[in-house]
Design a protein around this motif. Sequence first.
Motif, PDB file in Angstrom:
ATOM      1  N   PRO A  25       1.247  -1.141  -0.185  1.00 59.80           N
ATOM      2  CA  PRO A  25      -0.391  -0.189  -0.156  1.00 59.80           C
ATOM      3  C   PRO A  25       0.787   1.454  -0.241  1.00 59.80           C
ATOM      4  O   PRO A  25       0.555   1.924  -0.648  1.00 59.80           O
ATOM      5  CB  PRO A  25      -0.559  -0.347   1.556  1.00 59.80           C
ATOM      6  CG  PRO A  25       0.029  -1.059   2.201  1.00 59.80           C
ATOM      7  CD  PRO A  25       0.681  -1.887   1.374  1.00 59.80           C
ATOM      8  N   VAL A  26       2.056   0.998   0.565  1.00 59.12           N
ATOM      9  CA  VAL A  26       2.840   2.378   0.467  1.00 59.12           C
ATOM     10  C   VAL A  26       3.136   2.439  -0.984  1.00 59.12           C
ATOM     11  O   VAL A  26       3.693   3.641  -1.553  1.00 59.12           O
ATOM     12  CB  VAL A  26       3.869   2.086   1.882  1.00 59.12           C
ATOM     13  CG1 VAL A  26       5.060   3.723   1.796  1.00 59.12           C
ATOM     14  CG2 VAL A  26       3.573   1.826   2.986  1.00 59.12           C
ATOM     15  N   ARG A  72       2.546  10.135  -3.301  1.00 58.30           N
ATOM     16  CA  ARG A  72       3.726  10.488  -2.142  1.00 58.30           C
ATOM     17  C   ARG A  72       4.559  11.155  -2.667  1.00 58.30           C
ATOM     18  O   ARG A  72       4.791  11.118  -3.615  1.00 58.30           O
ATOM     19  CB  ARG A  72       3.899   9.459  -1.388  1.00 58.30           C
ATOM     20  CG  ARG A  72       3.144   8.090  -1.047  1.00 58.30           C
ATOM     21  CD  ARG A  72       3.375   7.401   0.339  1.00 58.30           C
ATOM     22  NE  ARG A  72       2.438   7.271   1.145  1.00 58.30           N
ATOM     23  CZ  ARG A  72       1.754   6.870   2.234  1.00 58.30           C
ATOM     24  NH1 ARG A  72       3.070   7.457   2.520  1.00 58.30           N
ATOM     25  NH2 ARG A  72       0.687   6.874   3.066  1.00 58.30           N
ATOM     26  N   ALA A  86       8.362  -2.465  10.212  1.00 57.59           N
ATOM     27  CA  ALA A  86       7.186  -2.697   9.963  1.00 57.59           C
ATOM     28  C   ALA A  86       6.256  -1.770  10.618  1.00 57.59           C
ATOM     29  O   ALA A  86       4.862  -1.021  10.333  1.00 57.59           O
ATOM     30  CB  ALA A  86       6.669  -3.919   9.263  1.00 57.59           C
ATOM     31  N   THR A  87       6.111  -2.144  12.595  1.00 62.67           N
ATOM     32  CA  THR A  87       5.496  -1.621  13.472  1.00 62.67           C
ATOM     33  C   THR A  87       5.471  -0.324  13.109  1.00 62.67           C
ATOM     34  O   THR A  87       4.541   0.482  13.374  1.00 62.67           O
ATOM     35  CB  THR A  87       5.166  -2.332  14.142  1.00 62.67           C
ATOM     36  OG1 THR A  87       6.643  -2.469  14.507  1.00 62.67           O
ATOM     37  CG2 THR A  87       4.883  -4.351  13.851  1.00 62.67           C
ATOM     38  N   LEU A 103       2.729   2.680  10.866  1.00 65.78           N
ATOM     39  CA  LEU A 103       1.927   3.165  10.987  1.00 65.78           C
ATOM     40  C   LEU A 103       2.259   4.615  12.001  1.00 65.78           C
ATOM     41  O   LEU A 103       1.209   5.405  12.366  1.00 65.78           O
ATOM     42  CB  LEU A 103       1.090   2.010  11.776  1.00 65.78           C
ATOM     43  CG  LEU A 103      -0.234   1.591  11.049  1.00 65.78           C
ATOM     44  CD1 LEU A 103       0.575   1.005   9.785  1.00 65.78           C
ATOM     45  CD2 LEU A 103      -1.573   0.450  11.308  1.00 65.78           C
ATOM     46  N   GLU A 147       2.063   7.588  10.413  1.00 61.59           N
ATOM     47  CA  GLU A 147       1.406   7.560   9.515  1.00 61.59           C
ATOM     48  C   GLU A 147       0.108   8.916   9.940  1.00 61.59           C
ATOM     49  O   GLU A 147      -0.605   9.755  10.209  1.00 61.59           O
ATOM     50  CB  GLU A 147       0.931   6.344   8.845  1.00 61.59           C
ATOM     51  CG  GLU A 147       1.796   5.752   7.466  1.00 61.59           C
ATOM     52  CD  GLU A 147       1.677   7.141   6.599  1.00 61.59           C
ATOM     53  OE1 GLU A 147       0.631   7.223   5.821  1.00 61.59           O
ATOM     54  OE2 GLU A 147       2.506   7.180   6.188  1.00 61.59           O
ATOM     55  N   ARG A 148      -0.274   7.753  11.323  1.00 62.27           N
ATOM     56  CA  ARG A 148      -0.795   8.550  11.936  1.00 62.27           C
ATOM     57  C   ARG A 148      -1.182   9.866  12.580  1.00 62.27           C
ATOM     58  O   ARG A 148      -1.390  10.935  12.992  1.00 62.27           O
ATOM     59  CB  ARG A 148      -1.288   7.818  13.255  1.00 62.27           C
ATOM     60  CG  ARG A 148      -1.832   6.426  13.253  1.00 62.27           C
ATOM     61  CD  ARG A 148      -2.048   5.251  14.725  1.00 62.27           C
ATOM     62  NE  ARG A 148      -2.622   4.157  13.918  1.00 62.27           N
ATOM     63  CZ  ARG A 148      -2.261   2.921  14.465  1.00 62.27           C
ATOM     64  NH1 ARG A 148      -1.648   2.946  15.653  1.00 62.27           N
ATOM     65  NH2 ARG A 148      -2.995   1.836  14.092  1.00 62.27           N
ATOM     66  N   PHE A 154       3.992  13.246   7.807  1.00 65.85           N
ATOM     67  CA  PHE A 154       5.204  12.419   6.154  1.00 65.85           C
ATOM     68  C   PHE A 154       3.902  12.102   5.379  1.00 65.85           C
ATOM     69  O   PHE A 154       3.313  11.355   5.453  1.00 65.85           O
ATOM     70  CB  PHE A 154       6.229  11.546   7.326  1.00 65.85           C
ATOM     71  CG  PHE A 154       7.209  10.625   6.136  1.00 65.85           C
ATOM     72  CD1 PHE A 154       7.812  11.825   6.366  1.00 65.85           C
ATOM     73  CD2 PHE A 154       7.272   9.962   6.128  1.00 65.85           C
ATOM     74  CE1 PHE A 154       9.085  11.600   5.641  1.00 65.85           C
ATOM     75  CE2 PHE A 154       7.806   9.660   5.297  1.00 65.85           C
ATOM     76  CZ  PHE A 154       8.849   9.738   4.703  1.00 65.85           C
ATOM     77  N   ASP A 155       4.906  12.669   4.215  1.00 68.92           N
ATOM     78  CA  ASP A 155       3.711  11.973   2.960  1.00 68.92           C
ATOM     79  C   ASP A 155       4.948  11.574   2.270  1.00 68.92           C
ATOM     80  O   ASP A 155       4.830  11.060   0.488  1.00 68.92           O
ATOM     81  CB  ASP A 155       3.351  13.122   2.191  1.00 68.92           C
ATOM     82  CG  ASP A 155       3.699  13.975   1.725  1.00 68.92           C
ATOM     83  OD1 ASP A 155       5.266  14.351   1.831  1.00 68.92           O
ATOM     84  OD2 ASP A 155       3.942  14.832   0.990  1.00 68.92           O
TER      85      ASP A 155
END
Lengths: 201, 201
Positions: free
Chosen positions: B73-74, B80, B91-92, B95, B98-99, B103-104
């Motif tokens: 999905p990224v 982006r 990987a954790t 999120l 992102e929350r 950061f984009d």
Amino acid sequence: MASINYPQPVIDLIQELKRLPGIGPRSAERVALWLMQSPKAQPMVLAESLVAAKQEVSLCGDCGFFTTSAGCPVCSDHNRSRQLLCVVENATDVLPMERSGAFDGYYHCLGGKLSPLDGVMPEDLNIRALLRRVKGMSGVEVVLALGADVEGEATSNYLAEMLESLDCSVSRIAQGLPAGGGLEHADELTLTRALQGRRKF
Amino acid sequence: MASINYPQPVIDLIQELKRLPGIGPRSAERVALWLMQSPKAQPMVLAESLVAAKQEVSLCGDCGFFTTSAGCPVCSDHNRSRQLLCVVENATDVLPMERSGAFDGYYHCLGGKLSPLDGVMPEDLNIRALLRRVKGMSGVEVVLALGADVEGEATSNYLAEMLESLDCSVSRIAQGLPAGGGLEHADELTLTRALQGRRKF
């Protein structure tokens, strides 16, 4: 830019883990991600254990303890005393009693306790089977080992009433100070019960 | 009289639950028995979720985030910024970033941090793929967002050195007071870092 989240299977897994008792949203996420990432995790083995436990284990039709196709380990043990029948709330209460080593009779699991507020009535519990068993074990001592809370008390009283007319004696386990507990940590009700239950030294 | 225990499938299930992080022997027993007894329990659904999550989810070969057959999905999100590449440990960690909504750009998950004492060396981390990606994104700003512990610092320093010769700029996220935290709760090192990182008002 689309907002990123875990893939749906991971979200589903977190959702299912969150339903377990004592596991909140944060723990569920941590456990799920550990299961996905850690080289030590064995999610497939856990899944197989769940399936096996659900498929192979059921409750004994007589006593209500866990049983497999090999038969109920309690009911099939003929070295136990047929003079003693211990009534507990749940199948999970049998093991603490067994670990104490102080009881060598048979068990009867009610599957809960009376709680009209939660809609648990006598007919929801395994009481009819208990009365049938007691009739078949003439002269047995029925030991009520239910919890010391309001519902446990109510259930004990109800059972004592139902058993009165049968050929059996009824006793209940003692309430008092827990082993190792000092008086300063005991609440008033516990001390009242301990005093009421005092025995000749 | 034989000693009674739970049937083997239940013991196996308790054993597997005990291996989960944050779940001790008592919780494992409680969860297992809840799964066996509660009418609300769905052990089969949990088992299916585990199987689905394990079978359908893998780590993206490029960035290391969770991906399914639908693609990462990224990496597949072309809205982006290609000027920003954020390096995180796991990987954790994607999120939480992102929350924050701050950061984009794209992400790169190392899969851990350098820790020679635990036998984690540079070749055990996803570093070669990072260098390859940076070469392919000329002029990118690599944002190091690793933990503020010793291993995180060491990993940041190592990466900064490796990236020095490439066509990119390297930055790291700030260390200082956590949002909402007062000075009285901050330890000395945090205050030192906060002072060192002070900016013109």
